[in-house]
Design an enzyme around this catalytic site. Structure first.
Site, PDB file in Angstrom:
ATOM      1  N   LYS A   1       0.857  -1.185   0.000  1.00 35.99           N
ATOM      2  CA  LYS A   1       0.000   0.000   0.000  1.00 35.99           C
ATOM      3  C   LYS A   1       0.893   1.235   0.000  1.00 35.99           C
ATOM      4  O   LYS A   1       1.438   1.632   1.025  1.00 35.99           O
ATOM      5  CB  LYS A   1      -0.919   0.048   1.219  1.00 35.99           C
TER       6      LYS A   1
ATOM      7  N   GLY B   1       7.122   5.526   7.890  1.00 39.60           N
ATOM      8  CA  GLY B   1       6.326   6.740   7.909  1.00 39.60           C
ATOM      9  C   GLY B   1       6.507   7.488   9.212  1.00 39.60           C
ATOM     10  O   GLY B   1       7.511   7.322   9.910  1.00 39.60           O
ATOM     11  N   SER B   2       5.529   8.306   9.557  1.00 40.65           N
ATOM     12  CA  SER B   2       5.637   9.153  10.737  1.00 40.65           C
ATOM     13  C   SER B   2       5.541   8.333  12.014  1.00 40.65           C
ATOM     14  O   SER B   2       4.964   7.236  12.040  1.00 40.65           O
ATOM     15  CB  SER B   2       4.532  10.204  10.720  1.00 40.65           C
TER      16      SER B   2
ATOM     17  N   GLU C   1       9.865   1.758  10.722  1.00 42.28           N
ATOM     18  CA  GLU C   1      10.944   2.720  10.446  1.00 42.28           C
ATOM     19  C   GLU C   1      10.284   4.084  10.413  1.00 42.28           C
ATOM     20  O   GLU C   1       9.545   4.405   9.487  1.00 42.28           O
ATOM     21  CB  GLU C   1      11.641   2.380   9.125  1.00 42.28           C
ATOM     22  N   LEU C   2      10.553   4.889  11.452  1.00 40.76           N
ATOM     23  CA  LEU C   2       9.739   6.070  11.699  1.00 40.76           C
ATOM     24  C   LEU C   2      10.552   7.352  11.573  1.00 40.76           C
ATOM     25  O   LEU C   2      11.602   7.370  10.935  1.00 40.76           O
ATOM     26  CB  LEU C   2       9.097   5.943  13.082  1.00 40.76           C
ATOM     27  N   GLY C   3      10.059   8.425  12.161  1.00 41.01           N
ATOM     28  CA  GLY C   3      10.680   9.732  11.994  1.00 41.01           C
ATOM     29  C   GLY C   3      11.962   9.889  12.790  1.00 41.01           C
ATOM     30  O   GLY C   3      12.391   8.994  13.514  1.00 41.01           O
TER      31      GLY C   3
ATOM     32  N   GLU D   1       9.999  17.128  14.643  1.00 42.68           N
ATOM     33  CA  GLU D   1      10.501  16.787  13.318  1.00 42.68           C
ATOM     34  C   GLU D   1       9.884  17.766  12.322  1.00 42.68           C
ATOM     35  O   GLU D   1       8.665  17.918  12.256  1.00 42.68           O
ATOM     36  CB  GLU D   1      10.127  15.355  12.947  1.00 42.68           C
TER      37      GLU D   1
ATOM     38  N   PHE E   1      10.474  18.174   8.690  1.00 42.04           N
ATOM     39  CA  PHE E   1      10.167  17.722   7.331  1.00 42.04           C
ATOM     40  C   PHE E   1      10.031  18.920   6.385  1.00 42.04           C
ATOM     41  O   PHE E   1       9.127  18.999   5.554  1.00 42.04           O
ATOM     42  CB  PHE E   1       8.915  16.847   7.292  1.00 42.04           C
TER      43      PHE E   1
END
Length: 487
Positions: free
Chosen positions: A179, A232-233, A254-256, A382, A384
């Site tokens: 997805k 993602g976040s 696997e995040l911010g 964070e 971004f």
């Protein structure tokens, strides 16, 4: 050509469930961030589509895992040939859909080519161990696939970060339901569907379903999906982890990150500002490994800020598809609003704006703030976005404390002419990745990539970590005859 094929399929509003097929009926527009132009429309998956795709993947997985290993390896190698042939057109699509500059798109494609080679090579590696056993018994442990892996990928490096989980999951015998982020459904998903269709992947082994949060939650909770890989976040990752844990599924998060560049007083300032600029402004700062903090020794901080400010004022910002620029647009207006809020709040709290701090549509100028302290939004959140936030320190101990003053723990960079001094600092940083005399945004696909704390749950993608993540151990014994038991 592949890009034309993509556009033709998208024009038919089709999704990918083992082949081009209609989904639930809703349409997802694909807009170019730089211009707002409608590039395509794709089918938007709903929970019923996810259920159908997961069931089909489950039914196809055993045959895929049983296929001779050289036949499976050949599929990845054929995908390399297709990707190399079509890379120029695919790079143009990635530029337009993500808002990134051309070298960034080329990096994604080159990295996926490397990962395809690695996936093929995994199929010729040992997959088990002979264990100690008594005479008359053979005892061994072997790696077996989880079954169906659900992959939820982000918008920033969509082609690469989908591939990072998709390819080793397939190579180890899993089927995959992918997805992609709804902001980049083609680069993050349908490109992979087309690539593996051309390479001859058997039907139903890969499912690609662009969808919103409802589709993502359905994927995480589906009974036929046995592992989730999410990038993602941190906020979304907490929800994914909660749902996966409730359903007793393996989950890789696997995040911010809130990553630090540490610039020591003996650093070469030209090298330091070059590394720092790339770490915060590459892809408009929309990278989990971007440097959210520049921790600079007080002796050199003024000169560092001066040089960084000059860089900011001369970097061109614009449409990366039609202009020669260094920075393109942020992905959405919502992201521009977030960056604007963080910068505005931090200036109100006492940070000094040296460059940038302005937005024109989705284009946010490269920004430099100094005088940043730990209580400010730009230090804690964070971003971004393309923001260099400078905080000074006086001792190495203070630099370590500042760098570790965060719930995150992904990446760090240290610039110094004293390698032993930098190493002593590196060994005390609570991060999954640390780079001495380099910047924070690093990924070659061959190393175990992942973070600590709110940057991830200790999972890793890449290199030797792929066997750990995408398979599980099975213990097997053989005996010459059944042994006697007392009852």
């Amino acid at each position: 050509m592949m890009a034309a094929t993509i556009l033709g399929n998208l024009a038919q509003k089709q999704g990918w469930i083992g082949g081009w097929a209609d989904l639930g009926g809703a349409v997802l527009p694909v807009n170019e961030p730089a211009t707002g132009e409608l590039m395509a429309e794709v089918a938007l998956a709903n929970p019923a589509d996810v259920r159908r795709a997961a069931k089909a993947a489950r039914e196809a997985q055993c045959a895929w895992a049983s296929l001779p290993f050289l036949d499976r390896a050949a599929i990845f190698r054929r995908a390399v040939v297709v990707l190399e042939r079509e890379q120029e057109e695919l790079a143009s699509w990635i530029v337009r859909e993500t808002g990134g500059i051309l070298p960034k798109a080329q990096f994604e494609i080159g990295s996926v080519i490397n990962l395809l080679h690695e996936a093929a090579a995994m199929l010729t590696q040992p997959r088990g161990l002979i264990l100690p056993s008594n005479e008359g018994t053979l005892s061994y442990a072997r790696r077996v696939p989880h079954g169906v892996v659900g992959v939820i990928s982000p918008f920033n490096f969509p082609f690469l970060l989908s591939a990072r989980a998709l390819l080793p999951a397939l190579a180890t015998g899993n089927a995959v339901v992918l997805k992609p982020d709804p902001r980049t459904p083609v680069s993050g998903g349908l490109l992979h569907a087309l690539l593996f269709e051309a390479a001859g992947l058997p039907a139903n082994v890969l499912q690609v379903l662009p969808g919103e949060a409802d589709a993502g939650e359905s994927l995480v909770t589906d009974p036929d999906v046995t592992m989730i890989s999410f990038t993602g976040s941190t906020a979304a990752g907490r929800r994914v982890g909660e749902l996966a844990g409730k359903h007793l599924k393996k989950v890789a998060l696997e995040l911010g990150g809130k990553n630090s560049m540490i610039i020591l007083d003996d650093a070469d300032l030209d090298a330091a500002t070059s590394c720092g600029a790339f770490a915060s402004w590459m892809h408009q700062g929309q990278v989990c490994m971007s440097a959210g903090r520049h921790l600079v020794h007080e002796k050199i901080a003024a000169e560092y800020v001066k040089r960084m400010t000059e860089k900011a004022k001369h970097l061109p910002v614009g449409d990366p598809y039609r202009e020669n620029v260094a920075l393109g647009p942020l992905i959405t207006a919502k992201q521009v609003e977030k960056v604007t809020r963080i910068v505005t709040e931090s200036v109100a709290a006492g940070a000094r704006l040296q460059a940038g701090g302005t937005a024109k549509g989705l284009f946010y100028s490269p920004t430099v703030l100094d005088g940043v302290t730990p209580g400010m939004a730009v230090f804690r959140e964070e971003i971004f976005g393309p923001v260099v936030a400078v905080t000074t320190f006086s001792t190495d101990e203070e630099a370590i404390q500042l760098a570790n003053d965060t719930e995150h723990g992904l990446s760090a960079g240290i610039i110094s002419n004293s390698l032993m001094r930098a190493r002593a600092i590196a060994e005390r940083l609570n991060v999954g990745l640390v780079h001495i005399n380099d910047q924070t945004v690093q990924d070659d696909g061959l190393m175990p990539m992942g973070g600590r704390g709110s940057s991830g749950n200790g999972s890793r993608h890449g290199g030797p970590a792929n066997w750990d993540e995408f398979t599980q151990w099975q213990w097997v014994t053989y005996k010459n005859a059944p042994p006697p038991y007392p009852f």
